[in-house]
Design a protein around this motif. Structure first.
Motif, mmCIF file in Angstrom:
data_model
loop_
_atom_site.group_PDB
_atom_site.id
_atom_site.type_symbol
_atom_site.label_atom_id
_atom_site.label_comp_id
_atom_site.label_asym_id
_atom_site.label_seq_id
_atom_site.Cartn_x
_atom_site.Cartn_y
_atom_site.Cartn_z
ATOM 1 N N UNK A 270 0.773 -1.348 -0.029
ATOM 2 C CA UNK A 270 0.129 -0.223 -0.065
ATOM 3 C C UNK A 270 0.861 1.351 -0.064
ATOM 4 N N UNK A 271 2.064 1.082 0.669
ATOM 5 C CA UNK A 271 2.679 2.512 0.869
ATOM 6 C C UNK A 271 3.455 2.637 -0.766
ATOM 7 N N UNK A 272 3.963 1.631 -1.508
ATOM 8 C CA UNK A 272 4.204 1.659 -2.715
ATOM 9 C C UNK A 272 3.229 2.038 -3.686
ATOM 10 N N UNK A 273 2.005 1.783 -3.397
ATOM 11 C CA UNK A 273 1.069 2.235 -4.044
ATOM 12 C C UNK A 273 0.818 3.685 -4.238
ATOM 13 N N UNK A 274 0.451 4.226 -2.834
ATOM 14 C CA UNK A 274 0.413 5.465 -2.387
ATOM 15 C C UNK A 274 1.596 6.489 -3.156
ATOM 16 N N UNK A 275 2.828 5.937 -2.841
ATOM 17 C CA UNK A 275 4.083 6.604 -3.410
ATOM 18 C C UNK A 275 3.809 7.206 -5.078
ATOM 19 N N UNK A 276 3.057 6.198 -5.385
ATOM 20 C CA UNK A 276 2.685 6.558 -7.157
ATOM 21 C C UNK A 276 2.330 7.996 -7.382
ATOM 22 N N UNK A 277 1.524 8.591 -6.103
ATOM 23 C CA UNK A 277 1.063 9.705 -6.405
ATOM 24 C C UNK A 277 1.946 10.900 -5.983
ATOM 25 N N UNK A 278 3.031 10.646 -5.569
ATOM 26 C CA UNK A 278 4.009 11.596 -5.240
ATOM 27 C C UNK A 278 4.393 12.492 -6.700
ATOM 28 N N UNK A 279 4.322 13.469 -6.662
ATOM 29 C CA UNK A 279 5.100 14.297 -8.061
ATOM 30 C C UNK A 279 6.439 13.732 -8.382
ATOM 31 N N UNK A 280 6.248 13.264 -9.811
ATOM 32 C CA UNK A 280 7.726 13.128 -10.404
ATOM 33 C C UNK A 280 7.922 11.628 -10.209
ATOM 34 N N UNK A 281 7.211 10.844 -9.228
ATOM 35 C CA UNK A 281 7.407 9.474 -9.236
ATOM 36 C C UNK A 281 7.448 8.654 -10.428
ATOM 37 N N UNK B 245 9.596 5.773 -15.027
ATOM 38 C CA UNK B 245 9.680 5.832 -16.729
ATOM 39 C C UNK B 245 11.286 5.914 -17.006
ATOM 40 N N UNK B 246 11.790 6.841 -16.420
ATOM 41 C CA UNK B 246 13.111 7.233 -16.782
ATOM 42 C C UNK B 246 14.162 6.052 -16.019
ATOM 43 N N UNK B 247 13.676 5.140 -15.302
ATOM 44 C CA UNK B 247 14.813 4.166 -14.593
ATOM 45 C C UNK B 247 15.512 4.989 -13.495
ATOM 46 N N UNK B 248 14.981 5.790 -12.695
ATOM 47 C CA UNK B 248 15.665 6.448 -11.483
ATOM 48 C C UNK B 248 14.921 6.034 -10.427
ATOM 49 N N UNK B 249 15.940 5.890 -9.611
ATOM 50 C CA UNK B 249 15.518 5.376 -7.971
ATOM 51 C C UNK B 249 16.343 6.245 -7.069
ATOM 52 N N UNK B 250 15.918 6.301 -5.784
ATOM 53 C CA UNK B 250 16.554 7.054 -4.871
ATOM 54 C C UNK B 250 18.011 6.426 -4.581
ATOM 55 N N UNK B 251 18.090 5.447 -5.193
ATOM 56 C CA UNK B 251 19.560 4.787 -5.128
ATOM 57 C C UNK B 251 20.551 4.768 -6.559
ATOM 58 N N UNK B 252 19.793 5.802 -7.028
ATOM 59 C CA UNK B 252 20.598 6.015 -8.603
ATOM 60 C C UNK B 252 19.855 5.204 -9.619
ATOM 61 N N UNK B 253 20.536 5.178 -10.480
ATOM 62 C CA UNK B 253 19.886 4.624 -11.845
ATOM 63 C C UNK B 253 19.308 3.287 -11.735
#
Length: 137
Positions: free
Chosen positions: A28-39, A44-52
């Motif tokens: 559920x947290x991952x689902x709601x994270x989809x509403x965070x702007x830019x997520x 789509x651009x294969x960018x994570x908090x830990x890099x590419x």
């Protein structure tokens, strides 16, 4: 006045149910994270908090969910001694990881989930540490 009927729930079932709750919170947290702007753009651009978002990073991130998923069934299926050790170790590692996330992330819903998940995983480790012993009577 009649009392409600109660019975002791086996610790393996308790642990499995707790891991199921942790897993539900993750999803559920991952689902709601989809509403965070830019997520979505980052995904789509294969960018994570830990890099590419290459295969190695995605493998590492997905292993967290894999371990939690497996703990649901392993908590029921493994023998008590191994089960206890694995639940203590994994529970404490996840608690530390989630505590770090709760401190690090900015969005309130994410902090809430991380705190709840950390409480659940700490309780898992505590329950496993206090695994009931059989009496020799």
């Amino acid at each position: 006045m009649k009392q409600f009927s109660e019975f002791d729930i086996n610790i393996k079932i308790k642990l499995s149910a707790l891991w199921g709750s942790v897993m539900s919170c993750y999803i559920y947290c991952d689902y709601f994270q989809l509403y965070v702007p830019g997520k979505l753009e980052d995904m789509i651009n294969l960018v994570t908090k830990f890099g590419a978002g290459d295969q190695n990073v995605l493998l590492g991130l997905s292993s967290i969910l894999l371990v939690t998923s497996l703990m649901i069934c392993l908590s029921v299926l493994l023998p008590a001694t191994i089960n206890r050790i694995i639940n203590i170790v994994v529970g404490l590692i996840m608690t530390l990881f989630l505590g770090f996330l709760a401190y690090k992330v900015g969005w309130y819903f994410y902090k809430m989930y991380a705190i709840v998940e950390a409480i659940l995983t700490f309780y898992i480790a505590w329950l496993a540490w206090n695994w009931p012993k059989e009496s020799n009577a």
